[in-house]
Design an enzyme around this catalytic site. Sequence first.
Site, PDB file in Angstrom:
ATOM      1  N   GLY A  66       0.742  -1.238   0.000  1.00  0.00           N
ATOM      2  CA  GLY A  66       0.000   0.000   0.000  1.00  0.00           C
ATOM      3  C   GLY A  66       0.777   1.296   0.000  1.00  0.00           C
ATOM      4  O   GLY A  66       0.171   2.376  -0.044  1.00  0.00           O
ATOM      5  N   LYS A 107       2.573   2.603  -2.431  1.00  0.00           N
ATOM      6  CA  LYS A 107       2.301   3.296  -3.691  1.00  0.00           C
ATOM      7  C   LYS A 107       0.864   3.812  -3.721  1.00  0.00           C
ATOM      8  O   LYS A 107       0.590   4.889  -4.261  1.00  0.00           O
ATOM      9  CB  LYS A 107       2.558   2.368  -4.873  1.00  0.00           C
ATOM     10  N   CYS A 127      10.500  -4.591  -9.403  1.00  0.00           N
ATOM     11  CA  CYS A 127      11.765  -4.512  -8.670  1.00  0.00           C
ATOM     12  C   CYS A 127      12.692  -5.628  -9.168  1.00  0.00           C
ATOM     13  O   CYS A 127      13.358  -6.301  -8.391  1.00  0.00           O
ATOM     14  CB  CYS A 127      11.556  -4.576  -7.158  1.00  0.00           C
TER      15      CYS A 127
END
Length: 473
Positions: free
Chosen positions: A250, A252, A368
């Site tokens: 959460g 972002k 990532c």
Amino acid sequence: MAERRRGSGGGRSGLGLYGAAASVLAGLENGEGSLKNLVYGSSFQNPRPLYALVSETLRYSDVLDSVLGAAGLLRVEKKLQPHLAKVLAYDLLLGKGLRGGGRGKALVLKHRARLQAELARLKVQKKVSRNEDLLPSAGAEQAPQVPRYVRVNTLKTHLDDVVDYFKRQQYSYQGKAGSKEEVSTLSGKKFFRDPHIPELLIFPPQTDFHDNQLYTAGHIILQDKASCLSAFLLNPPPGSHVIDACAAPGNKTSHLAAIMKNKGQIFAFDLDANRLTTMSTMLVRAGATCCQLAHQDFLTTDPGDPKYSQVRYILLDPSCSGSGMAGQLPLENASLPERLQALAGFQKKMLAHALRFPALQRLVYSTCSVYQKENEDVVWDVLQQREKDFRLVEVLPSWSHRGSGTFAEAKFCLRASPKETLTNGFFVAVLERQHGGASEGSSTAVLPETENTAKEDSCPVPQKRMKQARGAL
């Protein structure tokens, strides 16, 4: 975002030692704090064995990834959360043996023989007999330490107020960072403002803010700079309808809410019920009120559903290899190509599905991962199918670490790494819908300028709210 969407695999929240260790690993991956802070900040009552288990799991991370990948455990047991699988595999193969573990333990034990065989095969391949001999040598090159990045939550406070607060805490404010060298040598109680993201502050590595009142009150959020790029580059204006396709934990999502000033609607999806519960708590603490959370697979959404008819912005940060995590070297083993192939296939499905939303104008795709197969290749393959509708746009031209690949527009994408940008490894691509009559093959996205919007993008609050967070002064 690393592979973490396949459900909890462990039952209730309050999962005991293994569940707590899995949560700490996830927090480390997302830049939510240091190992010590996350362990001692968890609800697990006995931090000592938790710290030991996570430390050893991290130490053998590459070994465990190799064994789990070769055994195909996560492909077979789709409900087993990857971080939980990792800590369980550590104790089964390298630690003291499994103690408890619930349903996750049962799923791992079904594959005990295969896991043990893959560990033995790895030892033969490396020509070693002891588990510790599988670890990298002490002289291996280490990635640079990543600074502590602190995002000011503009839903609750203002950048200038937070800077003043830290000054009163005897920190020395150095202004906007002028170079990577300045940031890499940051030490003591000095801090900078980030040169790219206006609401981001930079402190020395391992700076501990877990007990700081600004953190516990939700006025600051501990979030790696690379992770902040996704929402920053999507940049939905207030009043927008936005989808966060893989939202937990959460950070972002709360960043999007801050950019939108809590005006509009964010549809946030995730498959992991426990992580969604944690995310809900975090969003409440952050003061994000424009979010509608859904325990649902984004791929099952109907782009034609009237509720999404105004969705113009999508943030897509799907499951990935997690190979960009600071301190984790890219994993090379015989099973890696197969694993990346499976991940890339899933990522392409997610991206292609996202582009089907009829009102969509801008999408940010991020991972990532350090692997081109999960990054530039995914974007290019999907764009080839929708080249008449969407295009890559160039973002942050001053950002030196660009995308790589076999197509010219790859340079429009951003890459990040501990060595090049002093962040976690990350990849970001921005896609925009092409409108009739556009003659350019690419464009530069309209983004907030650091100098001009540091105050305008903030939402000042009455001074009495700041006083609540200053109570300890």
